[in-house]
Design a protein around this motif. Structure first.
Motif, mmCIF file in Angstrom:
data_model
loop_
_atom_site.group_PDB
_atom_site.id
_atom_site.type_symbol
_atom_site.label_atom_id
_atom_site.label_comp_id
_atom_site.label_asym_id
_atom_site.label_seq_id
_atom_site.Cartn_x
_atom_site.Cartn_y
_atom_site.Cartn_z
ATOM 1 N N SER A 51 10.100 1.743 -14.453
ATOM 2 C CA SER A 51 10.651 0.458 -14.014
ATOM 3 C C SER A 51 10.380 0.271 -12.531
ATOM 4 N N ILE A 52 10.389 -0.990 -12.119
ATOM 5 C CA ILE A 52 10.264 -1.354 -10.708
ATOM 6 C C ILE A 52 11.280 -2.454 -10.422
ATOM 7 N N GLU A 53 12.107 -2.212 -9.446
ATOM 8 C CA GLU A 53 13.090 -3.227 -9.057
ATOM 9 C C GLU A 53 12.466 -4.146 -8.015
ATOM 10 N N ALA A 54 12.356 -5.425 -8.361
ATOM 11 C CA ALA A 54 11.700 -6.387 -7.471
ATOM 12 C C ALA A 54 12.623 -6.801 -6.339
ATOM 13 N N CYS A 55 12.046 -6.989 -5.157
ATOM 14 C CA CYS A 55 12.781 -7.538 -4.018
ATOM 15 C C CYS A 55 13.013 -9.027 -4.253
ATOM 16 N N GLN A 56 14.223 -9.477 -4.040
ATOM 17 C CA GLN A 56 14.576 -10.875 -4.261
ATOM 18 C C GLN A 56 14.670 -11.605 -2.926
ATOM 19 N N TYR A 57 13.836 -12.594 -2.726
ATOM 20 C CA TYR A 57 13.790 -13.342 -1.477
ATOM 21 C C TYR A 57 14.655 -14.600 -1.505
ATOM 22 N N PHE A 58 15.012 -15.057 -2.706
ATOM 23 C CA PHE A 58 15.710 -16.337 -2.828
ATOM 24 C C PHE A 58 17.162 -16.133 -3.225
ATOM 25 N N SER A 59 18.027 -16.923 -2.622
ATOM 26 C CA SER A 59 19.436 -16.984 -3.006
ATOM 27 C C SER A 59 19.703 -18.360 -3.580
ATOM 28 N N ALA B 29 2.888 -7.168 -2.192
ATOM 29 C CA ALA B 29 3.802 -6.420 -3.061
ATOM 30 C C ALA B 29 5.243 -6.860 -2.837
ATOM 31 N N ARG B 30 5.947 -7.070 -3.937
ATOM 32 C CA ARG B 30 7.349 -7.510 -3.885
ATOM 33 C C ARG B 30 8.275 -6.349 -4.269
ATOM 34 N N TYR B 31 7.910 -5.167 -3.798
ATOM 35 C CA TYR B 31 8.704 -3.974 -4.062
ATOM 36 C C TYR B 31 8.466 -2.988 -2.927
ATOM 37 N N GLU B 32 9.294 -1.976 -2.884
ATOM 38 C CA GLU B 32 9.144 -0.911 -1.908
ATOM 39 C C GLU B 32 9.034 0.421 -2.645
ATOM 40 N N GLU B 33 8.704 1.446 -1.919
ATOM 41 C CA GLU B 33 8.501 2.760 -2.527
ATOM 42 C C GLU B 33 9.742 3.221 -3.296
ATOM 43 N N LYS B 34 10.912 2.987 -2.730
ATOM 44 C CA LYS B 34 12.148 3.446 -3.365
ATOM 45 C C LYS B 34 12.475 2.689 -4.649
ATOM 46 N N LYS C 64 8.605 13.681 2.216
ATOM 47 C CA LYS C 64 7.938 12.803 1.266
ATOM 48 C C LYS C 64 7.412 13.608 0.074
ATOM 49 N N PRO C 65 7.888 13.324 -1.147
ATOM 50 C CA PRO C 65 7.469 14.101 -2.308
ATOM 51 C C PRO C 65 6.070 13.707 -2.746
ATOM 52 N N LYS C 66 5.530 14.505 -3.617
ATOM 53 C CA LYS C 66 4.235 14.210 -4.191
ATOM 54 C C LYS C 66 4.423 13.357 -5.430
ATOM 55 N N PHE C 67 3.662 12.289 -5.534
ATOM 56 C CA PHE C 67 3.822 11.357 -6.632
ATOM 57 C C PHE C 67 2.652 11.489 -7.595
ATOM 58 N N GLY C 68 2.882 10.911 -8.803
ATOM 59 C CA GLY C 68 1.814 10.825 -9.772
ATOM 60 C C GLY C 68 0.793 9.807 -9.318
ATOM 61 N N GLU C 69 -0.318 9.798 -9.972
ATOM 62 C CA GLU C 69 -1.403 8.906 -9.578
ATOM 63 C C GLU C 69 -1.002 7.439 -9.682
ATOM 64 N N ALA C 70 -0.277 7.089 -10.767
ATOM 65 C CA ALA C 70 0.132 5.697 -10.961
ATOM 66 C C ALA C 70 1.063 5.225 -9.849
ATOM 67 N N LYS C 71 2.040 6.053 -9.506
ATOM 68 C CA LYS C 71 2.984 5.656 -8.472
ATOM 69 C C LYS C 71 2.314 5.603 -7.108
ATOM 70 N N GLN C 72 1.409 6.535 -6.844
ATOM 71 C CA GLN C 72 0.737 6.552 -5.558
ATOM 72 C C GLN C 72 -0.112 5.294 -5.363
ATOM 73 N N ARG C 73 -0.739 4.837 -6.455
ATOM 74 C CA ARG C 73 -1.543 3.625 -6.365
ATOM 75 C C ARG C 73 -0.661 2.429 -6.008
ATOM 76 N N LEU C 74 0.537 2.357 -6.599
ATOM 77 C CA LEU C 74 1.450 1.255 -6.289
ATOM 78 C C LEU C 74 1.988 1.361 -4.874
ATOM 79 N N ILE C 75 2.184 2.592 -4.407
ATOM 80 C CA ILE C 75 2.636 2.767 -3.024
ATOM 81 C C ILE C 75 1.556 2.288 -2.055
ATOM 82 N N ASP C 76 0.315 2.573 -2.379
ATOM 83 C CA ASP C 76 -0.793 2.091 -1.539
ATOM 84 C C ASP C 76 -0.817 0.568 -1.501
ATOM 85 N N TYR C 77 -0.574 -0.066 -2.646
ATOM 86 C CA TYR C 77 -0.515 -1.532 -2.687
ATOM 87 C C TYR C 77 0.621 -2.047 -1.804
#
Length: 468
Positions: free
Chosen positions: A316-324, A299-304, A28-41
């Motif tokens: 950028s953040i790629e959103a998870c799509q739940y609907f087809s 959250a509608r995204y994952e760490e990757k 697991k790499p070390k992230f910037g503060e902004a990314k780490q906050r989103l990962i916590d979310y």
């Protein structure tokens, strides 16, 4: 209630047969503060627990206001869709013209087209049980990509047809509704209680998207309308900690006396800037519609899915799509909601209904005569009804009866109207003939394999791309 999405390749890796390839987890790499906050979310079950009351109030009001804006944009389409469904369901309505109880038959033109489409499309989807087929992208000299795509397709086909017990029945419903409405949606999510991926069929009126949106993937908001939610569901979600434990008022929903109260909720898949860095992130916000109270933010995204630059800023953040989305025919005004037989055939169906009912009313008038009686005829007032082989006595003479009865002149049903009805029905059959193409039934003797595959595409066969 939505939970984390499952990636197709991850599903293959989780196959009970062990056919997937699982790569070792990197350090697991070390992230910037902004990314780490989103990962916590992203790791929280409910982000609303860490937000202030003022923030929740602002978010809840924004969700409801923008939902109402999206509803307003699709008002015209909703009216057309409602009328189409009434015609398809042949809902009978009482008429008062030309007299109370006049003929009001709804011809099953739209229903017939829908049933025929579904009966042809359904076998194409489940023809060999392999409803998901992988597609190889790029060179594959040793056939490894093709083999992996085949494994993924087989596992996901088993998952849909065997593990997801609701999928098969919902597919049958989907095809019938799709042909009428032109739109229907499926929501895929992982259910931790059942420990499997589930699918939920959602009609277009329960999934609100702004009419100007191009597609569901690029829409800034997608609102799943959860109407009529029972009280037990609310209590269960609150006591388990999935929703915030807030007091909700009973909604004004028509229900039987002495029944449990029902509630209306909005589950909005949208973008919010919770970390105040100027870039909005994708979340799922569940709100009580009447009070705008926020119950859950997820959250509608994952760490990757999070991309950052060298400065540690979110790019950028790629959103998870739940609907087809399942579509029938593109809307002619380039709107988000497409059209089905209900919209295309509604005018012709209405004309055919009118002509058919006029012919029936004309036959009724001709068979059941009515008219005027002279005051010289000595009979009691009121209506006179006759049964077969019945004769009624009267004090009037034969001459008075002959001269004192004036029937209203009527004619037999018009042959012109009958011919016109035949023409309208022929037009609807020609319009419904497109179902042969949409269902993959082509009568072209020299159709290429590419053309045939394009025709079957309407069946919405699932496809998984494999590029590695």
């Amino acid at each position: 209630m939505a939970d984390q999405m499952i990636d197709p390749l991850q599903l293959a890796a989780m196959s009970p047969e062990g056919v997937g390839i699982v790569a070792p987890f990197p350090v697991k790499p070390k992230f910037g503060e902004a990314k780490q906050r989103l990962i916590d979310y992203a790791e929280m079950d409910n982000i609303a627990n860490v937000l202030t009351a003022e923030q929740l109030k602002e978010i809840g009001q924004r969700v409801v206001d923008e939902y109402k804006e999206d509803e307003g944009s699709r008002t015209d389409w909703m009216k057309r869709n409602e009328e189409a469904l009434k015609l398809a369901n042949q809902i009978r309505e009482d008429k008062t013209f030309p007299w109370p109880g006049a003929a009001n038959v709804k011809l099953p033109i739209i229903a017939d087209a829908s049933i025929k489409f579904a009966s042809r499309a359904y076998p194409e989807i489940i023809r060999d049980g392999n409803v998901v087929k992988g597609k190889v992208i790029g060179p594959d000299q040793q056939g490894q990509k093709a083999a992996r795509a085949d494994r993924i397709g087989k596992f996901m086909s088993w998952q849909l047809t065997e593990q997801m017990i609701e999928w098969d029945e919902d597919t049958d419903k989907l095809l019938h509704i799709l042909a009428v409405s032109g739109n229907i949606f499926r929501k895929f999510y992982y259910n931790p209680a059942l420990k499997r991926t589930c699918s939920q069929l959602i009609t277009a009126d329960k999934l609100c998207v702004n009419y100007t949106a191009s597609n569901i993937e690029s829409a800034r908001r997608v609102t799943h309308i959860l109407s009529g939610t029972p009280k037990n569901t609310v209590i269960s979600n609150q006591r388990s900690g999935v929703w915030l434990d807030v007091t909700l008022q009973t909604d004004d929903i028509e229900q039987e006396p002495d029944t449990d109260p029902m509630y209306n909720f909005l589950e909005q898949h949208r973008w919010l800037d919770l970390d105040d860095d100027g870039y909005s992130e994708p979340y799922i916000v569940t709100v009580h519609r009447e009070t705008s109270k926020v119950l859950r933010i997820y959250a509608r995204y994952e760490e990757k899915d999070i991309k950052e630059n060298a400065k540690g800023q979110i790019v950028s953040i790629e959103a998870c799509q739940y609907f087809s989305a399942y579509r029938f025919i593109p809307s002619f005004d380039n709107g988000f909601y497409w059209v089905g037989f209900g919209t295309l055939m509604a005018p012709l169906n209405e004309v055919a209904n009118g002509l058919f009912n006029q012919l029936m009313d004309a036959g009724t008038m001709n068979n059941l005569s009515c008219g005027f009686l002279s005051k010289e005829i000595k009979v009691k007032g009121g209506l006179y009804r006759f049964s077969p082989f019945e004769w009624k006595k009267t004090e009037a003479t034969a001459e008075q009866l002959s001269n004192g009865i004036m029937p209203i002149p009527t004619k037999e049903p018009s042959p012109t109207l009958f011919n016109l009805l035949g023409l309208v029905l022929e037009l609807t059959r020609d319009l419904a003939a497109i179902q042969n193409v949409l269902a993959g039934d082509s009568h072209g003797a020299n159709a290429s394999p590419t053309t045939v595959m394009a025709l079957i595409e309407q069946g919405k066969l699932g496809r998984a791309s494999c590029s590695e």
